[in-house]
Design an enzyme around this catalytic site. Structure first.
Site, short mmCIF file in Angstrom:
data_model
loop_
_atom_site.label_atom_id
_atom_site.label_comp_id
_atom_site.label_asym_id
_atom_site.label_seq_id
_atom_site.Cartn_x
_atom_site.Cartn_y
_atom_site.Cartn_z
N PRO A 23 1.03 -1.06 -0.09
CA PRO A 23 -0.14 -0.23 0.28
C PRO A 23 0.41 1.38 -0.34
O PRO A 23 1.99 1.40 0.59
CB PRO A 23 -1.49 0.29 1.22
CG PRO A 23 0.00 -0.76 2.25
CD PRO A 23 0.93 -2.28 1.64
N MET A 24 0.30 2.51 -1.24
CA MET A 24 1.62 3.72 -0.79
C MET A 24 0.48 4.60 -1.16
O MET A 24 -0.54 4.61 -2.12
CB MET A 24 2.34 3.50 -2.32
CG MET A 24 3.16 2.39 -1.77
SD MET A 24 4.30 2.27 -3.45
CE MET A 24 3.59 1.58 -4.29
N THR A 25 0.19 5.79 -0.91
CA THR A 25 -0.32 6.98 -0.61
C THR A 25 -0.24 7.12 -2.08
O THR A 25 0.78 8.02 -1.75
CB THR A 25 -0.18 7.40 0.59
OG1 THR A 25 -0.86 6.96 1.85
CG2 THR A 25 -1.03 9.26 0.76
N HIS A 172 -4.50 -1.32 8.38
CA HIS A 172 -3.69 -0.09 8.59
C HIS A 172 -3.61 -0.65 10.28
O HIS A 172 -3.67 -0.18 10.46
CB HIS A 172 -3.66 0.55 7.63
CG HIS A 172 -2.20 1.18 7.59
ND1 HIS A 172 -1.31 0.81 8.34
CD2 HIS A 172 -1.70 2.24 6.96
CE1 HIS A 172 0.11 1.70 8.50
NE2 HIS A 172 -0.55 2.45 6.66
N ASN A 175 2.96 1.70 11.05
CA ASN A 175 3.09 3.47 10.87
C ASN A 175 2.53 3.80 11.25
O ASN A 175 2.59 5.63 10.88
CB ASN A 175 3.18 3.14 9.28
CG ASN A 175 3.50 2.33 8.71
OD1 ASN A 175 5.12 1.79 9.54
ND2 ASN A 175 3.60 2.64 7.43
N TYR A 177 -0.90 4.92 13.00
CA TYR A 177 -1.59 5.31 13.01
C TYR A 177 -2.48 4.27 14.32
O TYR A 177 -2.14 3.77 15.12
CB TYR A 177 -2.51 5.00 11.27
CG TYR A 177 -1.34 5.82 10.40
CD1 TYR A 177 -1.39 6.44 10.16
CD2 TYR A 177 -1.09 5.08 9.42
CE1 TYR A 177 -1.10 7.38 9.30
CE2 TYR A 177 0.51 5.95 8.41
CZ TYR A 177 -0.26 7.20 7.79
OH TYR A 177 0.51 7.92 7.69
N GLY A 312 7.16 -2.22 -1.88
CA GLY A 312 6.55 -0.15 -2.68
C GLY A 312 7.21 0.37 -3.57
O GLY A 312 6.44 0.55 -4.73
N TYR A 340 2.90 12.22 -4.26
CA TYR A 340 1.46 13.10 -4.10
C TYR A 340 1.16 14.53 -4.34
O TYR A 340 -0.12 14.83 -3.60
CB TYR A 340 1.51 13.63 -2.12
CG TYR A 340 2.17 12.31 -1.56
CD1 TYR A 340 1.62 11.16 -1.36
CD2 TYR A 340 3.73 12.91 -0.97
CE1 TYR A 340 2.82 10.41 -0.17
CE2 TYR A 340 3.95 12.31 0.18
CZ TYR A 340 3.98 10.18 -0.13
OH TYR A 340 4.90 9.71 0.98
#
Length: 357
Positions: A23-25, A172, A175, A177, A312, A340
């Site tokens: 997963p990558m924002t 998640h 990291n 959160y 990633g 981003y």
């Protein structure tokens, strides 16, 4: 012999290889959290992975961490994901939605709400907002009776994910959160049943995973963890004891997998491999570290007992990563300036490798 390109049975899914897209924002969703046609193309381009895991998807408005991220808490958001899952499946892929509740890593300018967390302790550093980075605000400490509804929010979003066509979900828990905040010994200063000793600090993670497994089935439920990680200022005491206890409780749920980042030393991670009886995904590279995961790191962790390897940034810049790993073609670098920024540049514009005729 186990190899990166050999097949693997993950729950009810037959994976053609052991390569997972981490997963990558990317910040490409609409302002109201809808998935877009560009997102459908982005994930479909990478569908040769054994498994795709999406960017973090907020399970509730108060759970949104960053602007430009997608959600799974309204009917319109749910419907918008169908174009993504259809595109991935049409290209022969399998995809899990990562459910990410930001907890204290959020800002009122992003959600219109005061962030919540285990305790009234702000995250370290600046958080992203629609107008740029701002200091992390002090979150409101959740009352004991409120905590279960936030655990249940993962299950509610998981139901929507299945409705939208996802093959499963990943919680998640890494990291810094919300789940990670409850595991922490400095973000979680609670004295009720969700804090204090290890048994209290793992409770929220276990309840969120159990609720999700009950909602959509354990075979469709995974969780990501970062043992010893210090993202957003979290600290964890008694790391081997904490994660051994957590994995023992998660094992009772028979989850599809645990996804671990290499945030602790190798002996600690190998011990956790032995403590976890199910499928294990390992991400060999730390987020934003100079060295990306490569074939050598993947083979190393497969030799240490990992079942699947997640990539990633290598997947971000190489939509044909599986083919490059198979043939030994060079791995192209990612352009950090477009991580981003929105738009298709640095998102849909990475080419596949051109082989000589």
């Amino acid at each position: 012999m186990t190899t990166l390109l050999s097949g693997y049975r993950l729950g009810e899914l037959a994976l053609p290889n052991r390569v997972v897209m981490a997963p990558m924002t990317r910040g490409r969703a609409t302002p109201d959290g809808h998935a877009t046609p560009s997102m459908a193309t982005y994930y479909a381009q990478r569908a040769t992975a054994g498994l795709l895991v999406t960017e973090g998807v907020q399970p509730s408005l108060i759970g949104q961490s960053n602007p430009g991220t997608p959600g799974l808490h309204t009917d319109a958001q749910t419907a918008s994901w169908r174009q993504v899952t259809d595109a991935v499946h049409t290209n022969g892929g399998r995809v899990f939605a990562q459910l990410m509740h930001g907890g204290r890593v959020s800002h009122p300018d992003t959600t219109g709400l005061q962030p919540v967390g285990p305790s009234a302790v702000p995250a370290a550093g600046a958080v992203f907002t629609p107008t740029g980075p701002q200091p992390a605000p002090v979150p409101r400490a959740l009352e004991t009776h409120e905590v279960p509804e936030h655990a249940e929010s993962y299950a509610q979003a998981a139901r929507r994910a299945v409705e939208a066509g996802f093959d499963g979900v990943e919680l998640h828990g890494a990291n810094g959160y919300l789940i990670s905040q409850f595991l922490s010994s400095n973000a979680n200063l609670r004295s009720d049943r969700y804090g204090g000793p290890v048994t209290g600090r793992i409770r929220f993670a276990v309840e969120a995973a159990a609720a999700t497994a009950d909602a959509i089935g354990a075979a469709r439920t995974g969780i990501r963890l970062s043992p010893g990680g210090t993202f957003w200022g979290v600290q964890e005491s008694d790391i081997p004891e904490l994660y051994a206890a957590l994995l023992t409780e998660l094992a009772r749920l028979d989850l599809a997998y645990v996804h671990i980042e290499a945030t602790a030393d190798e002996p600690t991670l190998v011990a956790l491999r032995h403590a976890w009886p199910g499928a294990l995904i390992v991400n060999p590279a730390l987020p934003l570290s100079p060295k990306q995961a490569d074939r050598a790191a993947a083979d190393h962790w497969l030799g240490l007992g990992a079942d699947l390897i997640s990539f990633g940034r290598a997947f971000l810049a190489n939509p044909d990563l599986v083919d490059r790993l198979r043939t030994g073609a060079p791995i192209a670098p990612a352009d950090e300036s477009t991580f981003y920024t929105g738009g298709d540049a640095g998102y849909l514009t990475y080419p596949t490798h051109q082989y000589a005729a």
